[in-house]
Write a protein that holds these residues in place. Structure first.
Motif, short mmCIF file in Angstrom:
data_model
loop_
_atom_site.label_atom_id
_atom_site.label_comp_id
_atom_site.label_asym_id
_atom_site.label_seq_id
_atom_site.Cartn_x
_atom_site.Cartn_y
_atom_site.Cartn_z
N UNK A 182 50.51 41.81 32.80
CA UNK A 182 49.73 42.47 33.61
C UNK A 182 48.06 41.24 34.27
N UNK A 183 48.10 41.94 35.57
CA UNK A 183 46.94 41.10 35.99
C UNK A 183 45.59 40.84 35.40
N UNK A 184 45.54 39.48 35.15
CA UNK A 184 44.17 39.00 34.50
C UNK A 184 43.44 38.64 35.09
N UNK A 185 41.68 38.92 34.76
CA UNK A 185 40.87 39.32 35.55
C UNK A 185 40.55 37.60 35.13
N UNK A 186 39.80 36.89 36.02
CA UNK A 186 39.47 35.40 36.15
C UNK A 186 37.77 35.47 36.43
N UNK A 187 37.01 36.75 36.92
CA UNK A 187 35.61 37.37 37.10
C UNK A 187 35.63 36.23 38.44
N UNK A 188 36.86 36.40 39.30
CA UNK A 188 35.95 36.42 40.46
C UNK A 188 36.64 37.29 41.14
N UNK A 189 35.69 37.51 42.37
CA UNK A 189 35.46 39.04 42.87
C UNK A 189 36.33 38.67 44.18
N UNK A 190 36.76 40.16 44.78
CA UNK A 190 37.18 41.13 44.61
C UNK A 190 37.95 40.99 43.28
N UNK A 191 37.97 42.08 41.87
CA UNK A 191 38.57 42.39 41.34
C UNK A 191 40.19 42.63 41.74
N UNK A 192 41.15 42.06 41.77
CA UNK A 192 42.45 43.20 41.99
C UNK A 192 42.97 43.72 41.59
N UNK A 193 43.80 44.94 42.68
CA UNK A 193 44.24 46.15 42.24
C UNK A 193 45.26 46.25 41.06
N UNK A 194 44.78 47.22 39.95
CA UNK A 194 45.82 47.17 38.98
C UNK A 194 45.28 46.37 37.63
N UNK A 195 44.00 45.57 37.77
CA UNK A 195 44.07 44.92 37.27
C UNK A 195 43.35 46.19 36.00
N UNK A 196 42.89 45.56 34.18
CA UNK A 196 41.89 46.73 33.47
C UNK A 196 41.03 45.94 32.77
N UNK A 197 40.34 46.12 33.21
CA UNK A 197 39.03 45.29 32.79
C UNK A 197 37.86 46.16 31.63
N UNK A 198 37.02 45.94 31.75
CA UNK A 198 36.10 47.01 30.59
C UNK A 198 34.10 46.68 31.35
#
Length: 184
Positions: free
Chosen positions: A69-85
């Protein structure tokens, strides 16, 4: 391609891990079967072909699926399909809710809410984002909240200050700085 990689690629399109299956195996001819037990008797053939002579348990599959699964690297914009809180600005609670980012551009973010299976658009200026936390992180937060509640059980406290103290106490406990207290 390894069977595990093949399953991560194909099973989500077919409804996920087969119900009742404990293990999935591929045979020398490339046919893939799901088995209810590791004894590999009475398997059900799946519409997948490849990865000959390999076996994957549900735990191995779920681990590989999570890693894919795509992991958010704290850069914006957040990629579609990424799970975040996500934490909504103005919400005084410390509640963070898991969402999947469907779209983000400029001030607009479209989030999929797993709780209600709804998709809504928000102004991302009113939201705080963080990467999905591990189970260990969630347990640590639960312990810190319990410590804060134990310290200030009358409810008459500044929650930010109580949590700051609880975090400090938990840190001291986890570093074995408090005698006779052990955190696993």
């Amino acid at each position: 391609m390894k069977l595990k990689e093949l399953l991560v690629q194909e099973l989500p399109k077919r409804g996920g891990w087969p119900e009742g299956a404990e293990i999935i195996c591929s045979h020398g001819n490339g046919h893939v079967y799901a088995y209810a037990t590791k004894c590999r008797t009475s398997g059900r053939q799946l519409p997948i072909y490849g990865g000959s002579g390999q076996a994957v348990t549900r735990e191995q599959y779920e681990s590989a699926l999570a890693a894919a699964q795509p992991q958010w690297d704290r850069n914006y914009p957040i990629k579609a399909g990424t799970d975040v809180e996500v934490h909504f600005e103005g919400d005084d609670s410390r509640v963070w809710t898991e969402f999947r980012v469907e779209y983000m551009r400029g001030d607009v973010v479209v989030l999929h809410d797993y709780r209600s299976d709804d998709v809504n658009a928000y102004s991302n200026k009113k939201l705080n984002f963080r990467p999905i936390r591990s189970e260990a992180d969630k347990k640590r937060d639960e312990i810190e909240r319990a410590i804060a509640n134990a310290l200030f059980n009358d409810g008459d406290f500044d929650s930010a200050e109580a949590l700051r103290l609880a975090t400090f106490i938990y840190g001291a406990m986890s570093r074995n700085e408090i005698p006779h207290v052990h955190i696993e």
